[in-house]
Design an enzyme around this catalytic site. Structure first.
Site, PDB file in Angstrom:
ATOM      1  N   LYS A  34     -36.549   5.850 -16.358  1.00  0.00           N
ATOM      2  CA  LYS A  34     -36.657   6.896 -15.332  1.00  0.00           C
ATOM      3  C   LYS A  34     -35.417   7.765 -15.461  1.00  0.00           C
ATOM      4  CE  LYS A  34     -38.981   4.610 -11.467  1.00  0.00           C
ATOM      5  NZ  LYS A  34     -38.608   4.026 -10.167  1.00  0.00           N
TER       6      LYS A  34
ATOM      7  N   HIS B 122     -30.360  10.476 -12.453  1.00  0.00           N
ATOM      8  CA  HIS B 122     -30.258  11.689 -11.650  1.00  0.00           C
ATOM      9  C   HIS B 122     -28.876  11.849 -11.027  1.00  0.00           C
ATOM     10  CE1 HIS B 122     -30.764   9.098  -8.232  1.00  0.00           C
ATOM     11  NE2 HIS B 122     -31.937   8.674  -8.679  1.00  0.00           N
TER      12      HIS B 122
ATOM     13  N   HIS C 129     -27.099   8.987  -9.488  1.00  0.00           N
ATOM     14  CA  HIS C 129     -26.447   8.041 -10.402  1.00  0.00           C
ATOM     15  C   HIS C 129     -25.113   8.597 -10.897  1.00  0.00           C
ATOM     16  CE1 HIS C 129     -30.827   6.848 -10.941  1.00  0.00           C
ATOM     17  NE2 HIS C 129     -30.246   5.832 -10.343  1.00  0.00           N
TER      18      HIS C 129
HETATM   19  N1  ARG Z   1     -31.268   1.380  -9.599  1.00  0.00           N
HETATM   20  C1  ARG Z   1     -31.235   1.779  -8.221  1.00  0.00           C
HETATM   21  C2  ARG Z   1     -31.680   3.213  -8.085  1.00  0.00           C
HETATM   22  O1  ARG Z   1     -31.538   3.974  -8.985  1.00  0.00           O
HETATM   23  C3  ARG Z   1     -29.869   1.643  -7.620  1.00  0.00           C
HETATM   24  C4  ARG Z   1     -29.386   0.248  -7.560  1.00  0.00           C
HETATM   25  C5  ARG Z   1     -28.442   0.034  -6.438  1.00  0.00           C
HETATM   26  N2  ARG Z   1     -27.938  -1.294  -6.418  1.00  0.00           N
HETATM   27  C6  ARG Z   1     -28.529  -2.317  -5.846  1.00  0.00           C
HETATM   28  N3  ARG Z   1     -27.944  -3.474  -5.928  1.00  0.00           N
HETATM   29  N4  ARG Z   1     -29.672  -2.178  -5.241  1.00  0.00           N
HETATM   30  O2  ARG Z   1     -32.194   3.609  -7.052  1.00  0.00           O
END
Ligand code: ARG
Length: 661
Positions: free
Chosen positions: A167, A170, A173
């Site tokens: 994905k 963005h 991130h």
């Molecule tokens: N991968 C997730 C996202 O892009 C964020 C992860 C955040 N960390 C967690 N431990 N949930 O939305």
């Protein structure tokens, strides 16, 4: 010992005595602690208030014209007399010939204190020179017992970046990456043992989608030849197909048609089923996953070896194309992760264990085959309402994001026994993280829950583009770099001297993006504005880099040796401009420590800009090249201390200080 010399200026003050009386003071690291201690001693003598009450209310100021410290007399809680009358009395009694301070300046009940220039200059400059890149760092803040150096460091996990594989990477991130890396650096500088963790969204329907695409349109030969490119193509292709399909279904819905058959057969549903087979450990399906992985490993081994970390390796190859972040992006941003964990790494086994525990403790309940947590029933009042109800496991048995996080959190505690853990995640996930920490608490791990903290942040506006045109992070950085490169070329003479113009432009571009991101409070949204952030006007990344490069250039032109600077006669630095620079530098250890409370990059950034403004306004008054030799030596020692402190601050923020540009 530099600080001992400073202590000797004050009658009756010894470092040992100071350490006894003010256990949190560390003047050898932060000379201003000595100033605060001495000020507390003097004020205590005058007022009769105990030093332990005065010391904590000796505050720093917003700007140099307001003094170096300020004491609000009401904060001392003296009954009877009016605070401004007391302030006046005490100011009158303040010794005329104090070795470190001028007489206080009053404004109502505020007493402002200005340090005397010479003693500060003669301690700070040598200290900055001696400590070098360590100036400002405080190894005591991270100790288990702040009074005992042998007590060991506290450990913190900072989880940040955490993009989703397959994905787009963005803006959220990007912000997590910038802010998280800063927080990790900050804790490290304050003596903590820091684990930098990237928790990849590497498991889920998107994998099913990719595999599906391969089944439909894959080409064996192309896959072998160039697995990364081929898989990326497939991913893009199926996403396009899926969007078209969704639109078609929506159309039909609008026309009032029955779409249930279409939906049951949709790519989305097929992907979901495929992923279901993955979580069920269907061998054929997992073998396919493994195969994609092995091919990628074979293709990229040499290049990415340093990122190899079990399954992680494969994921990073996806990372390379699919979420639009090149692994090298992290090194471009001066970031190295200690661990790449990820959703795929949470075992089904641990999840069913936690599920049982939750059932046993009546935290979850079943509802038509799905597993729910209903906070409104578990917690009374507002809190329960705010957290609402959430699904842990869907009817088809797939565990969800939240469940994985619960297990992952407990797993991390087991593995690292952390004292603190920070999740750097966009504020859109405020609820998710609240639910996560609440579940941990409800499970009976209150102590662990208390150690966890969500650091959130707002949106980047003006960057999200219409569907299909995701901006690649690397492209954004490249655009900024190109922009900076054009600007650099405008000064031909300087440009010719830059050794590696591409790398320099790259660093400038990255600095632009990062400084813009760190300029406001984290929680604020901001608008991505290429023109503004690449400008040399105003408080921008390029300006900060320019301020550093200019100090480097003065040093090159002065062409003095280290011995010259070490032996400089610092008592020549009498001008206000010189003393003001020293006063700014002396604040750096305070700033670094105080930032632990705000966890805001802007706390550091604002300080650095203030410092560069004080420096730049001094240039006309404190010439280096062309001055008489002794004066040149002392001024160069001053500017070199400024350069090194500025660079230290920039590095905490994750910037690479440039020497030429
Ligand atoms: N991968 C997730 C996202 O892009 C964020 C992860 C955040 N960390 C967690 N431990 N949930 O939305």
């Amino acid at each position: 010992n530099i600080v001992n010399q400073l202590a000797q200026k004050v009658e009756g003050l010894t470092l040992d005595g100071l350490a006894q009386k003010y256990p949190t003071a560390h003047p050898e690291i932060n000379p201003l602690d000595l100033y605060r201690a001495h000020l507390s001693d003097v004020l205590s003598k005058i007022s009769g208030v105990e030093t332990s009450i005065i010391y904590p209310v000796v505050m720093w100021t917003q700007s140099l014209d307001k003094g170096d410290f300020v004491v609000a007399v009401p904060a001392l809680r003296i009954k009877g007399k009016k605070a401004d009358v007391l302030a006046q009395e005490w100011a009158e009694k303040f010794p005329e010939d104090d070795p470190l301070f001028d007489k206080p300046v009053l404004s109502g009940h505020f007493m402002s204190f200005f340090v005397k220039g010479e003693p500060l200059t003669e301690s700070i400059i040598p200290l900055v020179r001696k400590a070098g890149t360590d100036f400002g760092k405080n190894r005591f803040n991270g100790l288990r017992d702040p009074k005992d150096l042998s007590s060991g460091k506290k450990r913190i996990i900072v989880e940040f970046s955490s993009p989703n594989v397959a994905k787009p990477f963005h803006a959220g991130h990007l912000r997590s990456t910038i802010i998280g890396s800063f927080i990790a650096n900050l804790y490290e500088a304050n003596g903590w043992d820091v684990v930098r963790m990237n928790y990849l969204g590497d498991w889920g329907k998107q994998y099913g989608l990719l595999a599906l695409s391969y089944e439909r349109n894959g080409n064996e030969e192309e896959l072998n030849k160039n697995p990364i490119d081929h898989l990326f193509k497939l991913y893009v292709q199926i996403n396009a197909e899926m969007s078209a399909e969704k639109e078609a279904i929506e159309e039909q819905k609008k026309e009032g048609k029955d779409v249930s058959a279409l939906e049951a057969n949709s790519l989305d549903e097929q992907a979901r089923q495929y992923f279901r087979r993955m979580t069920d450990r269907d061998e054929a399906v997992l073998a396919q996953w493994q195969r994609f992985r092995d091919l990628s490993i074979a293709r990229y081994k040499g290049k990415w070896a340093s990122f190899a970390n079990g399954v992680g390796l494969f994921l990073h190859h996806f990372n390379f194309h699919l979420p639009h972040i090149h692994p090298q992006t992290y090194s471009r941003l001066n970031i190295q992760f200690d661990e790449f964990s990820g959703e795929s790494q949470v075992s089904e086994e641990s999840m069913s264990k936690v599920a049982d525990e939750m059932k046993e403790k009546n935290i979850s309940r079943e509802d038509k085959g799905a597993v729910l947590v209903d906070f409104t029933q578990l917690l009374p009042g507002k809190e329960g309402k705010r957290l609402g109800t959430t699904v842990l496991r869907k009817r088809d048995g797939t565990a969800l994001y939240l469940t994985r996080d619960v297990c992952e959190l407990l797993g991390r505690y087991e593995k690292y026994n952390f004292d603190h853990m920070i999740y750097v995640v966009a504020s859109q996930q405020d609820l998710h993280l609240k639910q996560l920490f609440q579940i941990i608490e409800l499970l009976g791990y209150k102590d662990i829950a208390k150690k966890c903290q969500h650091i959130n942040f707002g949106l980047v506006l003006g960057m999200s583009t219409r569907k299909g045109t995701v901006k690649f992070l690397d492209d954004i950085l490249k655009d900024c770099a190109d922009h900076m490169h054009e600007t650099m070329k405008k000064n031909e003479e300087k440009y010719a001297q830059v050794e590696n113009p591409d790398a320099t432009a790259d660093t400038l571009g990255i600095s632009s993006v990062m400084v813009q991101d760190m300029s406001g409070k984290r929680i604020n949204n901001y608008t991505f504005n290429m023109e503004a952030m690449t400008s040399f006007e105003g408080d921008t990344g390029p300006y900060l880099q320019y301020a550093h490069a200019r100090l480097c250039s003065i040093k090159r032109r002065a062409n003095l040796t280290d011995e010259d600077l070490d032996s400089a006669n610092l008592s020549l630095l009498k001008e206000d401009h010189a003393v003001n620079i020293v006063r700014m530098l002396s604040q750096w250890p305070d700033v670094l420590q105080n930032t632990l409370k705000t966890l805001e990059p802007t706390t550091v950034l604002t300080y650095l800009f203030k410092m560069t403004h004080v420096i730049s306004s001094s240039y006309d008054h404190l010439q280096v090249v062309g001055s008489e030799r002794e004066l040149m030596k002392s001024r160069m020692a001053l500017y070199d201390a400024a350069r090194s402190t500025l660079a230290n601050g920039m590095r905490i923020l994750g910037l690479t200080p440039l020497e030429r540009m």
